[in-house]
Scaffold this motif. Structure first.
Motif, PDB file in Angstrom:
ATOM      1  N   VAL A  87      -6.613 -20.356  14.162  1.00  0.00           N
ATOM      2  CA  VAL A  87      -6.357 -18.913  14.136  1.00  0.00           C
ATOM      3  C   VAL A  87      -5.956 -18.425  15.523  1.00  0.00           C
ATOM      4  O   VAL A  87      -5.018 -17.641  15.675  1.00  0.00           O
ATOM      5  CB  VAL A  87      -7.586 -18.154  13.601  1.00  0.00           C
ATOM      6  CG1 VAL A  87      -7.455 -16.665  13.808  1.00  0.00           C
ATOM      7  CG2 VAL A  87      -7.803 -18.476  12.132  1.00  0.00           C
ATOM      8  N   TYR A  88      -6.650 -18.897  16.551  1.00  0.00           N
ATOM      9  CA  TYR A  88      -6.317 -18.511  17.921  1.00  0.00           C
ATOM     10  C   TYR A  88      -4.901 -18.964  18.284  1.00  0.00           C
ATOM     11  O   TYR A  88      -4.123 -18.205  18.866  1.00  0.00           O
ATOM     12  CB  TYR A  88      -7.332 -19.130  18.888  1.00  0.00           C
ATOM     13  CG  TYR A  88      -7.027 -18.839  20.335  1.00  0.00           C
ATOM     14  CD1 TYR A  88      -7.252 -17.584  20.868  1.00  0.00           C
ATOM     15  CD2 TYR A  88      -6.515 -19.836  21.162  1.00  0.00           C
ATOM     16  CE1 TYR A  88      -6.977 -17.320  22.196  1.00  0.00           C
ATOM     17  CE2 TYR A  88      -6.231 -19.584  22.483  1.00  0.00           C
ATOM     18  CZ  TYR A  88      -6.464 -18.319  22.998  1.00  0.00           C
ATOM     19  OH  TYR A  88      -6.179 -18.061  24.311  1.00  0.00           O
ATOM     20  N   ARG A  89      -4.544 -20.199  17.918  1.00  0.00           N
ATOM     21  CA  ARG A  89      -3.204 -20.704  18.194  1.00  0.00           C
ATOM     22  C   ARG A  89      -2.152 -19.875  17.463  1.00  0.00           C
ATOM     23  O   ARG A  89      -1.100 -19.579  18.008  1.00  0.00           O
ATOM     24  CB  ARG A  89      -3.096 -22.176  17.783  1.00  0.00           C
ATOM     25  CG  ARG A  89      -1.787 -22.803  18.194  1.00  0.00           C
ATOM     26  CD  ARG A  89      -1.662 -24.265  17.813  1.00  0.00           C
ATOM     27  NE  ARG A  89      -2.822 -25.069  18.124  1.00  0.00           N
ATOM     28  CZ  ARG A  89      -3.711 -25.513  17.234  1.00  0.00           C
ATOM     29  NH1 ARG A  89      -3.564 -25.214  15.971  1.00  0.00           N
ATOM     30  NH2 ARG A  89      -4.733 -26.240  17.603  1.00  0.00           N
ATOM     31  N   PHE A  90      -2.442 -19.450  16.243  1.00  0.00           N
ATOM     32  CA  PHE A  90      -1.512 -18.619  15.475  1.00  0.00           C
ATOM     33  C   PHE A  90      -1.347 -17.255  16.135  1.00  0.00           C
ATOM     34  O   PHE A  90      -0.222 -16.739  16.231  1.00  0.00           O
ATOM     35  CB  PHE A  90      -2.021 -18.460  14.042  1.00  0.00           C
ATOM     36  CG  PHE A  90      -1.144 -17.559  13.213  1.00  0.00           C
ATOM     37  CD1 PHE A  90       0.092 -18.000  12.777  1.00  0.00           C
ATOM     38  CD2 PHE A  90      -1.562 -16.284  12.881  1.00  0.00           C
ATOM     39  CE1 PHE A  90       0.903 -17.190  12.020  1.00  0.00           C
ATOM     40  CE2 PHE A  90      -0.754 -15.468  12.121  1.00  0.00           C
ATOM     41  CZ  PHE A  90       0.471 -15.898  11.687  1.00  0.00           C
ATOM     42  N   ILE A  91      -2.434 -16.668  16.632  1.00  0.00           N
ATOM     43  CA  ILE A  91      -2.362 -15.363  17.285  1.00  0.00           C
ATOM     44  C   ILE A  91      -1.551 -15.450  18.574  1.00  0.00           C
ATOM     45  O   ILE A  91      -0.701 -14.603  18.856  1.00  0.00           O
ATOM     46  CB  ILE A  91      -3.770 -14.813  17.545  1.00  0.00           C
ATOM     47  CG1 ILE A  91      -4.426 -14.432  16.219  1.00  0.00           C
ATOM     48  CG2 ILE A  91      -3.731 -13.605  18.465  1.00  0.00           C
ATOM     49  CD1 ILE A  91      -5.899 -14.088  16.338  1.00  0.00           C
ATOM     50  N   ILE A  92      -1.803 -16.482  19.370  1.00  0.00           N
ATOM     51  CA  ILE A  92      -1.076 -16.673  20.634  1.00  0.00           C
ATOM     52  C   ILE A  92       0.412 -16.924  20.344  1.00  0.00           C
ATOM     53  O   ILE A  92       1.281 -16.419  21.057  1.00  0.00           O
ATOM     54  CB  ILE A  92      -1.686 -17.820  21.447  1.00  0.00           C
ATOM     55  CG1 ILE A  92      -3.086 -17.469  21.891  1.00  0.00           C
ATOM     56  CG2 ILE A  92      -0.820 -18.194  22.618  1.00  0.00           C
ATOM     57  CD1 ILE A  92      -3.157 -16.259  22.788  1.00  0.00           C
ATOM     58  N   ARG A  93       0.710 -17.700  19.316  1.00  0.00           N
ATOM     59  CA  ARG A  93       2.106 -18.037  18.998  1.00  0.00           C
ATOM     60  C   ARG A  93       2.883 -16.806  18.543  1.00  0.00           C
ATOM     61  O   ARG A  93       4.083 -16.702  18.801  1.00  0.00           O
ATOM     62  CB  ARG A  93       2.138 -19.102  17.912  1.00  0.00           C
ATOM     63  CG  ARG A  93       3.548 -19.588  17.611  1.00  0.00           C
ATOM     64  CD  ARG A  93       3.557 -20.595  16.503  1.00  0.00           C
ATOM     65  NE  ARG A  93       2.989 -21.850  16.952  1.00  0.00           N
ATOM     66  CZ  ARG A  93       2.823 -22.904  16.197  1.00  0.00           C
ATOM     67  NH1 ARG A  93       3.167 -22.869  14.925  1.00  0.00           N
ATOM     68  NH2 ARG A  93       2.313 -24.013  16.677  1.00  0.00           N
ATOM     69  N   THR A  94       2.252 -15.872  17.867  1.00  0.00           N
ATOM     70  CA  THR A  94       2.969 -14.711  17.347  1.00  0.00           C
ATOM     71  C   THR A  94       3.054 -13.556  18.331  1.00  0.00           C
ATOM     72  O   THR A  94       3.633 -12.530  18.011  1.00  0.00           O
ATOM     73  CB  THR A  94       2.298 -14.210  16.054  1.00  0.00           C
ATOM     74  OG1 THR A  94       0.934 -13.903  16.322  1.00  0.00           O
ATOM     75  CG2 THR A  94       2.416 -15.233  14.953  1.00  0.00           C
TER      76      THR A  94
END
Length: 95
Positions: A87-94
């Motif tokens: 989830v953290y990686r998805f937030i940072i990526r977007t």
């Protein structure tokens, strides 16, 4: 061992969902095994009470319960930790 569960830079959302489903399946099997171990430890009469005087039987049962509950706790912690990382990686990526 589970190198296919690691994320790559060019992963799509389908790859990410597939990895999460595989992790969930692994978690489910290990939790079922841990529950089975904890359940089996409480079944049946003492093993040869006239020989071991219940000392060894109690140790075996308690260690089986600890292994079962410990494996459940460890795998659930692993699953939620990796899910939070995803989830953290998805937030940072977007961003």
């Amino acid at each position: 061992m589970f190198k296919f569960l690691e994320h790559k830079k060019n992963d799509t959302w389908v790859d990410n969902v597939l990895v999460i489903v595989i992790r969930l399946t692994i978690t489910g099997f290990i939790v079922m095994l841990g529950f089975f171990l904890a359940f089996v430890a409480t079944m049946g009469p003492p093993i040869a009470p006239h020989i071991w005087n219940v000392g060894l039987d109690g140790g075996i049962r308690i260690s089986t319960i600890v292994i079962g509950v410990g494996s459940c706790a460890a795998i659930l912690l692993w699953f939620f930790w990796t899910l939070c990382c995803d989830v953290y990686r998805f937030i940072i990526r977007t961003k």
